[in-house]
Write a protein that holds these residues in place. Sequence first.
Motif, PDB file in Angstrom:
ATOM      1  N   ILE A   1       0.825  -1.214   0.000  1.00 48.73           N
ATOM      2  CA  ILE A   1       0.000   0.000   0.000  1.00 48.73           C
ATOM      3  C   ILE A   1       0.854   1.257   0.000  1.00 48.73           C
ATOM      4  N   PHE A   2       1.927   1.256   0.792  1.00 45.28           N
ATOM      5  CA  PHE A   2       2.773   2.441   0.929  1.00 45.28           C
ATOM      6  C   PHE A   2       4.088   2.215   0.174  1.00 45.28           C
ATOM      7  N   PRO A   3       4.284   2.891  -0.951  1.00 44.34           N
ATOM      8  CA  PRO A   3       5.522   2.699  -1.716  1.00 44.34           C
ATOM      9  C   PRO A   3       6.768   2.980  -0.869  1.00 44.34           C
ATOM     10  N   GLY A   4       7.725   2.066  -0.923  1.00 43.94           N
ATOM     11  CA  GLY A   4       8.952   2.237  -0.158  1.00 43.94           C
ATOM     12  C   GLY A   4       8.857   1.712   1.260  1.00 43.94           C
ATOM     13  N   HIS A   5       7.631   1.482   1.750  1.00 39.39           N
ATOM     14  CA  HIS A   5       7.425   0.975   3.107  1.00 39.39           C
ATOM     15  C   HIS A   5       6.884  -0.456   3.102  1.00 39.39           C
ATOM     16  N   GLY A   6       5.890  -0.701   2.242  1.00 44.36           N
ATOM     17  CA  GLY A   6       5.227  -1.993   2.229  1.00 44.36           C
ATOM     18  C   GLY A   6       3.763  -1.825   2.566  1.00 44.36           C
ATOM     19  N   GLY A   7       3.256  -2.707   3.435  1.00 42.14           N
ATOM     20  CA  GLY A   7       1.853  -2.646   3.808  1.00 42.14           C
ATOM     21  C   GLY A   7       1.616  -1.882   5.094  1.00 42.14           C
ATOM     22  N   VAL A   8       0.379  -1.968   5.593  1.00 46.31           N
ATOM     23  CA  VAL A   8       0.022  -1.298   6.849  1.00 46.31           C
ATOM     24  C   VAL A   8       0.887  -1.820   7.996  1.00 46.31           C
TER      25      VAL A   8
END
Length: 269
Positions: free
Chosen positions: A237-244
Amino acid sequence: MKNRILVACVGVPIILVVLFVLPAPVTPALIAVLSAIGTYEALHAIGMNHPRISLYTAIIALAIPFWVYFGEPRRIGLLVLLIYLVAVFAEAFASHLRVKIDKVGAGFFFAFVISYCLSSVVRVGALELRTSYIFLPILLPFVVDAGAMISGMFLGKHQMVPHLSPKKTWEGSIGGLITGVVIAIVYGIVFHFITKVEVNYYFLAVYGILGGVITEVGDLAFSYVKRNRKIKDFGHIFPGHGGVLDRFDSVIFCAPLIELLIGWLPAFK
């Protein structure tokens, strides 16, 4: 790195608006959505491939923040839990033992832990000095994560737990703790300037260091889950971070601690 910075630049203002500007019921709605998505990510990670059981479990995670917001009425909570148990085991019976009980138990564990711990943000939002405290359960783990990452990039030499997170170093960990203490104190200075409330900076320093420690424990805990299940990220979901769960893993641990510290060591009066 560019994507991580971009997500932060967009996400932090959105969270600020939700917590400080929009009506109070929007906060449990945000936490409910994050909880449901995080629970779905956890279910996918552990291999729960029964769509209806996954749906029931995500609904439980979605409901808990609203249950907390309305004062955690015991009878309603018990009723919903009973309905959930009947529905899940009805699906399990119909599966002819294809649904494994360990996955059912793990799914409920993640739903409750993720949602109820994130709901500390909702409980903090119900306090008398709501505006002074509300951002701390999210701000602190975010800045500790950022401080640890930046310190590790420039100073990191000694690996902390290479079998869980090869990039984490002791230097990065110490940098994260220092960042947490500094930001907690700066947070107090800003709110004193804006609202003139009385601030105990020693207590805020305790928030920073204990919040920093539990933040890093939370990060490692979900790294353990990922390594155990042999996945890189929980989602995308969050580019560069991953998911929630990749982004809010430390908040799940830190938010309940901040709620407790507010009760034991109130920093604002």
